[in-house]
Design an enzyme around this catalytic site. Structure first.
Site, short mmCIF file in Angstrom:
data_model
loop_
_atom_site.label_atom_id
_atom_site.label_comp_id
_atom_site.label_asym_id
_atom_site.label_seq_id
_atom_site.Cartn_x
_atom_site.Cartn_y
_atom_site.Cartn_z
N GLU A 184 -0.89 99.60 39.44
CA GLU A 184 -0.70 101.05 39.23
C GLU A 184 -1.78 101.63 38.36
O GLU A 184 -2.21 101.03 37.37
CB GLU A 184 0.66 101.32 38.57
CG GLU A 184 0.94 102.83 38.39
CD GLU A 184 2.19 103.09 37.57
OE1 GLU A 184 3.20 102.41 37.79
OE2 GLU A 184 2.14 103.99 36.71
N GLU A 217 6.22 97.86 33.80
CA GLU A 217 5.92 98.13 32.39
C GLU A 217 6.99 97.60 31.43
O GLU A 217 7.67 98.38 30.75
CB GLU A 217 5.67 99.63 32.19
CG GLU A 217 4.49 100.11 33.01
CD GLU A 217 4.13 101.58 32.81
OE1 GLU A 217 4.94 102.31 32.20
OE2 GLU A 217 3.06 101.98 33.27
#
Length: 483
Positions: free
Chosen positions: A333, A230
Site C-alpha cells: 500500500e 498496519e
C-alpha cells in the site's frame, strides 16, 4: 552405438550449449530501442516519442551520463503491478455512467489501450475507505454460522469481477483485514486499535478461511492474504494491534495451521503489511522462528514512514531481502494525502511514486500495489474523512474521469513490465537519473529512466558493448523497450 548417432548427439549438445537461455539474447548489435515518455509541461503521457538504435560502443567517459544495462544478471521474478479495489473505489465506480465505467476498466486493465494492471488488493471487513463499518457475522457468533459476504455483493464483488474480466483473467487479488469484529477485541471497537482477544484467536483464523471460500464461490479467487493491515497503528478508523511476537504466534499457532487444515496452503500468507521503518524487526522476529516461517510466503510493506521525516527507508527492504532471500517482498500500500482538489495537477504526486517504484524493485520487491484505484472528487468516500489521492479521480457530479500523473508514472512500469519478467541490472553513472530494468518472458528488455530534476540530461544507454544516445526531459520518466 553407431558413429553417426554419436555425432548427432554431439551436435545436439553443442547446439544446446550455444543456445541462449530463455529470454536471453547475446547480441544487441543494431537493435532498436523504442521510447515511451511522460514529462512535465508537455503533452507527453506514456507517449511513443520514437526510437534510437544500438551501435558499437566505446569506453565511457566520466563527464558523460550513462545507463549501464546487464541482461545476464537476473534477479527476482515480477508477479504484478496494480492497485486496491476497495469499497470506496467500487462505490465510486457504481456512480459513473456506463461509458466512463468502460473507460476506467480499459484504462487500468487493458494491455493495449491501458496500463495493464495484473495485481490488486481488497479489504476483509470494512476499512477507512468504506462508507461505514461492517463485518460478515452477527455479534458474538464465534462459530461463524452467520458468516456472509452479502454486503460485498452490492458493489465490491461485481467491481472486482469487472476488473478481472477487463484484465483477461490475469488479475491476482490479495485481501487484508483492518480489524476483527468489535466483540473479538479488547476495546470492543473496530476502530481505535485494541487487540484480538486470546479466546477468539481460532475463530478469527477461521474467519479468513470463510472469507477466501466465500469469495471463491462468488468467482473471485483470493491469491493471497496479509495477516493484518498496519498492525502497529492505533487509528481513528478500523485497526488492530499486534506486536511482532503476537503476530508470529498467531501465524504459527492459529492462522497458518488453519489455512493448511482447510486446504488453503496455496494461498500466499504475507506478514507485517506496514511501514518500512520497523520492517526488519518484524520480519526477523517471525522468520527466525522456523515453525512460524514455514507458513509465511512473504513480507508486505507500506511507505508512510516518510511522514516522520520526509525520507523513504529503502535500505530496510534491502536488509530483509538479503537476510531472507527465499521469502518474497510485496509493496502492499501507498498513497499521497491529504486530498486537495487543487493538487490534482501536482507533478510531485507522480514523481513520488516513480522514485519509490524504482528503489523498491531494485531492492527485491516482486509485486507493487497502489492504494485505491478510484476515488471521488473529495478523495473518498471514507467514513472517517481520511481523504487521499488516487491515480484516477471521478467527479461523480459530472461523470468525468480525471487522470492524475500518478496514473502515468505507474503505467510507465505496469504497461511494459509484465508478470514473469526478471529484474536485471541497470546502473546509472549520474545520480540525477534513477533507473531499473527488466527482461520480459519474450526476451524484450524494459529499461526505466526517471529524471526528477529541472534540467534536460543527455545520456547514453550501454548494453553488452552496444550504445545508443538519447535525452531525459526535465521532470520526466521514460520506458525504453529493446526490441
Amino acid at each position: 552405438m553407431k558413429i553417426k548417432n554419436i555425432l548427432q548427439l554431439f551436435a545436439v549438445s553443442l547446439m544446446a550449449l550455444a543456445t541462449p537461455a530463455w529470454g536471453q539474447s547475446t547480441n544487441y548489435s543494431g537493435k532498436k530501442i523504442e521510447i515511451y515518455t511522460t514529462a512535465k509541461n508537455t503533452d507527453l503521457k506514456l507517449t511513443d516519442v520514437g526510437s534510437i538504435q544500438l551501435k558499437p560502443s566505446y569506453q565511457p567517459l566520466e563527464r558523460e551520463s550513462w545507463i549501464f544495462v546487464d541482461p545476464t544478471k537476473k534477479f527476482q521474478t515480477i508477479i504484478g503491478i496494480g492497485g486496491a479495489l476497495t469499497d470506496a473505489s467500487a462505490e465510486t465506480f457504481a456512480q459513473l455512467p456506463n461509458k466512463q465505467q468502460e473507460e476506467f476498466l480499459t484504462a487500468y486493465y487493458s494491455t493495449k489501450k491501458g496500463i495493464g494492471y495484473t495485481f490488486g488488493r481488497t479489504n476483509i471487513n470494512s476499512c477507512d475507505f468504506s462508507s461505514d463499518s461492517y463485518t460478515y457475522v452477527a455479534r458474538n457468533d464465534s462459530s461463524l454460522k452467520t458468516f456472509s459476504v452479502a454486503h460485498d455483493l452490492k458493489y465490491k464483488i461485481p467491481f472486482i469481477k469487472d476488473a478481472m474480466a477487463a484484465s483477461g483473467g490475469q488479475l491476482k487479488i490479495f485481501a487484508s483485514p483492518w480489524s476483527p469484529p468489535a466483540w473479538m477485541k479488547t476495546n470492543d471497537d473496530m476502530l481505535h486499535g485494541g487487540k484480538l482477544l486470546p479466546k477468539y484467536r481460532q475463530s478469527w483464523a477461521n474467519y479468513y478461511v470463510k472469507f477466501v471460500k466465500a469469495y471463491a464461490a462468488q468467482g473471485v479467487p483470493v491469491w493471497g492474504l496479509t495477516v493484518q493491515n498496519e498492525p502497529m497503528a492505533k487509528q481513528i478508523w478500523e485497526s488492530c494491534i499486534y506486536t511482532a511476537d503476537e503476530e508470529r504466534d498467531f501465524v504459527k499457532n492459529y492462522l497458518g495451521p488453519t489455512l493448511v487444515k482447510d486446504g488453503l496452503c496455496n494461498v500466499k500468507l504475507i506478514v507485517w503489511d506496514h511501514n518500512r521503518d520497523l520492517l526488519y524487526q518484524r520480519a526477523s522476529t517471525i522468520l527466525n522462528d522456523p515453525e512460524a516461517a514455514k507458513y509465511v510466503w512473504g513480507v508486505g510493506y507500506h511507505w508512510y514512514e516518510y511522514l516522520k521525516n520526509g525520507v523513504m527507508m529503502f535500505n530496510n527492504e534491502q536488509r530483509v531481502h538479503e537476510a531472507y532471500p527465499d521469502k518474497h517482498l510485496v509493496f502492499t500500500e501507498g498513497c499521497e494525502g491529504p486530498f486537495n482538489y487543487s493538487r490534482l495537477n501536482d507533478w510531485g504526486l507522480g514523481e513520488f511514486y516513480g522514485r519509490s517504484m524504482v528503489h523498491d524493485f531494485n531492492d527485491g520487491t516482486e509485486a507493487w500495489t497502489d492504494w485505491n484505484v478510484l476515488l471521488n472528487e473529495e478523495g473518498g468516500p471514507n467514513h472517517v474523512k481520511n481523504y487521499c489521492f488516487a491515480p484516477i479521480i471521478a467527479n461523480t457530479k459530472t461523470g468525468q474521469l480525471i487522470f492524475t500523473n500518478i496514473y502515468y508514472y505507474i503505467g510507465q512500469f505496469s504497461k511494459f513490465v509484465r508478470p514473469g519478467a526478471k529484474r536485471i541490472i541497470s546502473s546509472s553513472s549520474d545520480s540525477k537519473l534513477l533507473t531499473t530494468a527488466f527482461m520480459n518472458t519474450d526476451g524484450k528488455l524494459v529499461i526505466i529512466v526517471m529524471n526528477p530534476t529541472e534540467q534536460k540530461i543527455n545520456y547514453h544507454v550501454w548494453i553488452a558493448g552496444e550504445v545508443a544516445t538519447t535525452a531525459s526531459l526535465p521532470h520526466s520518466i521514460s520506458t525504453l523497450i529493446v526490441q
